[in-house]
Write an enzyme that holds these catalytic residues in place. Sequence first.
Site, PDB file in Angstrom:
ATOM      1  N   HIS B 326       0.866  -1.184   0.000  1.00  0.00           N
ATOM      2  CA  HIS B 326       0.000   0.000   0.000  1.00  0.00           C
ATOM      3  C   HIS B 326       0.896   1.225   0.000  1.00  0.00           C
ATOM      4  CE1 HIS B 326      -3.003   2.935   1.073  1.00  0.00           C
ATOM      5  NE2 HIS B 326      -3.941   2.026   0.909  1.00  0.00           N
ATOM      6  N   ARG B 346      -6.243  10.311  -0.720  1.00  0.00           N
ATOM      7  CA  ARG B 346      -5.815  10.726  -2.056  1.00  0.00           C
ATOM      8  C   ARG B 346      -7.004  10.828  -2.992  1.00  0.00           C
ATOM      9  NH1 ARG B 346      -2.519   6.424  -3.662  1.00  0.00           N
ATOM     10  NH2 ARG B 346      -3.083   5.322  -1.760  1.00  0.00           N
TER      11      ARG B 346
END
Lengths: 258, 557
Positions: B326, B346
């Site tokens: 990740h 994000r």
Amino acid sequence: MSTTAPIGEDKIVAKVTSKHVPIYVMGKRYDVPDSLTIMKAMEYAGYKFIRGCGCRGGICGACGTVYKKPDDYKIHVGLACQTVVQEGMHLTQIPFYPATRTVFDYEQTPAVAEAVFKAYPELFRCVACNACTKICPMDVPVMDYVAAIKRGDFEKATELSFDCIQCGLCASRCMAEMAQYHIAQMVRRIYGGKIKPKATHLAVMVDNVKAGKFKDGLEQLKKADVATLKQLYMSKDAREIEPNMSEDEWVPTNNAYL
Amino acid sequence: MPYPQALKELIKKVEATRPERVARKKKGEEVPFMSLDERAATLQFHPDVKEEGRRALLVGPSKGYRLAHEYADLLEAMPRVDPDKVDLSTPHIETDVLVIGGGGAGTAAALLAQEQGAKVLVATKLRHGDANTMMAEGGIQGCSKGHKDSPYYHYLDVMGGGHFVNVPELVETLVTEAPDVLQWLEHLGMNFSKFPDGRLKTMHGGGTSRKRMHYAADITGAEIMRTIRDEARNRAADITVLEFSPAVELILDDQGKCAGALLYNMETEEYLVVRAKAVVMATGGSGRLHVQSFMTTNHYGATFDGVVMAYRAGVPVCFLHTIQYHPTGVVFPEQAEGILITEKFRGIGANLVNVEGNQFVNEREPRDVEAAAIIKECTKKGLGVPTPTGRFGVWLDSPMIEDLHGPGTVEKEFPGKHILYERFGIDISKEPMLIYPTLHYQNGGLEYQSDGSTRIAGLYVAGEVGGGVHGENRLMGNSLLDILVFGRLAGAAAGVYAKAKGASLGKLSLDHVRVFTKELQESKVGADRVSPLLLPDYTLLDTKSRQLTSHYVGSLR
């Protein structure tokens, strides 16, 4: 056990060593680096968890821990995986606490407060002592959501109880001997499934899928070779990208496969 | 601990470039997405490409396949129990369907098997719900908005993210079943984040062409897990859950059909023989193996057990040569090291910036590309932010979310992370987060079909333990979807199979374990190792040197 890449201490202690402090695990002294969480400190001391350890990320509720500090009469609380050790602390984990949960038939349960009152009559033994709120490691206002449930305000109760990780520490302190977190779970499900407005656009999509509306498009993609897929994937027309700051109503220029 | 002064100074560089970055974002000007060639070049910095990190398997149905040493070590290892010592003649427990694993996939499977009229036993290593499902934060994909999305676009996104090598039938099943899964969750009382009129809120994830990430604040997985676990508890008359009792070996019958499993009560250290007409393997992933010494987001029990058991019984593995890191795990403060920072940050607009305060990659590339770009920035380019613990990371600029969407958005949309950092004296609505890639997801696993079936009759697979649907890289939000789509299908298929063919079970056998052990001995490999691992071992070597009990392996005495 030998492994090519041994799992070991570099996972517990970062390269920079820190100062050691004494902590007391269930009354027994261990000297551990002062930068560690309670969980890592216990592993540092040689404990290997079976109970009292789950996600190690502060969300599963397996590692509720109570502790006292020197010269402080209060019981403090934290998740072992999230709480940094303090010099001289006396601690124990409470990985499990017996709690009553009422089985209910979700499909048949009406969206009324009385259904919850019937399943959990002990709700009304609450004396508003606030011990539940004080012990919650997630800062959930437990007593307030219990009050909201008693008023039948399931929306408020859902909102207030939403960060609950069901560790059970509230139940351990409750003078009314209720399991607040099980009651809140029942309330949240009734609110989410039976009171909150349904997503009609989702129901339409489910029907469209069942009617086979997208079958042909998917068949084409399944049969396509990698070169074709790549071309479609990178095409600004075939796979137009929704702008990040767009509103929900945004529509693509090419609607061939909608 | 709060950021020390040196980091506070560096944060000023992030603040200096923020107004301009926010202005660009508001105008819809993004750092361009990479072309496929640029992606390939960036991926040269991904841990997967390190050939010295893997080796070819010497035994079993996927002999010759190259995968991580940490995987190979457990696949090439001796069983925990000598088959000759197990009395299979009188099973301790009999059930229609045995589900191995009590996470999202296992629980969904249990519910659907029960709906076929089956009695179900869920055997789980820790507590019911102690699983990566619980930790998934950002959301669950699925097309729900017909005016801009359909399974067609979801399919394209999944294939592109997975490098176009995913198993097409599995992808088709994933994207077409998705709306039904979302509706099932809504019906069961999951609290999705919604507009007042009931419309589901959706947003982007890395590699999505449409906003189809559905969520429940930043604890989507926990909300799913506690909802379906609650439903399983309501069906306690048919669904029994056995906690702290992992399976250590599958049991077959004399015709090679799956017929149950050998369970291990970790607290009393007894082994229990379970005879089952069908078995669903839903043990999840393997982050706790710390491949290439990476930190991990995974829960304590993610140790590859299911792959080991089924591989021994003859199920091949696929796509295990790729592992998902990740992009955004906490690298500082140290206490939170490895913890997942959801991609939703994000998705909603937070930039990644380097030590100079400059953006170096679009924040919504697929995960493998994003992670490789961060590693490249910190290694080759030398533009990482040094941490007080001697590591490097980059900034995830969470305060710009407040500028984009209004004050208070960070606390409202990310309550879990806000409180986590608050405990360390950091307000993430005002200061950015320091992150580095962290071991997150097992892209590959056991081979299976769309209904969860495997090449062993009566054995079904669901969730992270399987491989194929995500190809070489999973997109955000497709894991929560995967476990529910295939958990439900595998559970239903196992329930039907148990009812129809369960009566024909033959004599129970562990011969496949004997055969596998013999193969190990002939290949002269794995004699000094035992698997499945069950739990990772974080004991210090110094402490270990004083733990003198012979044959101490994990929780086995």
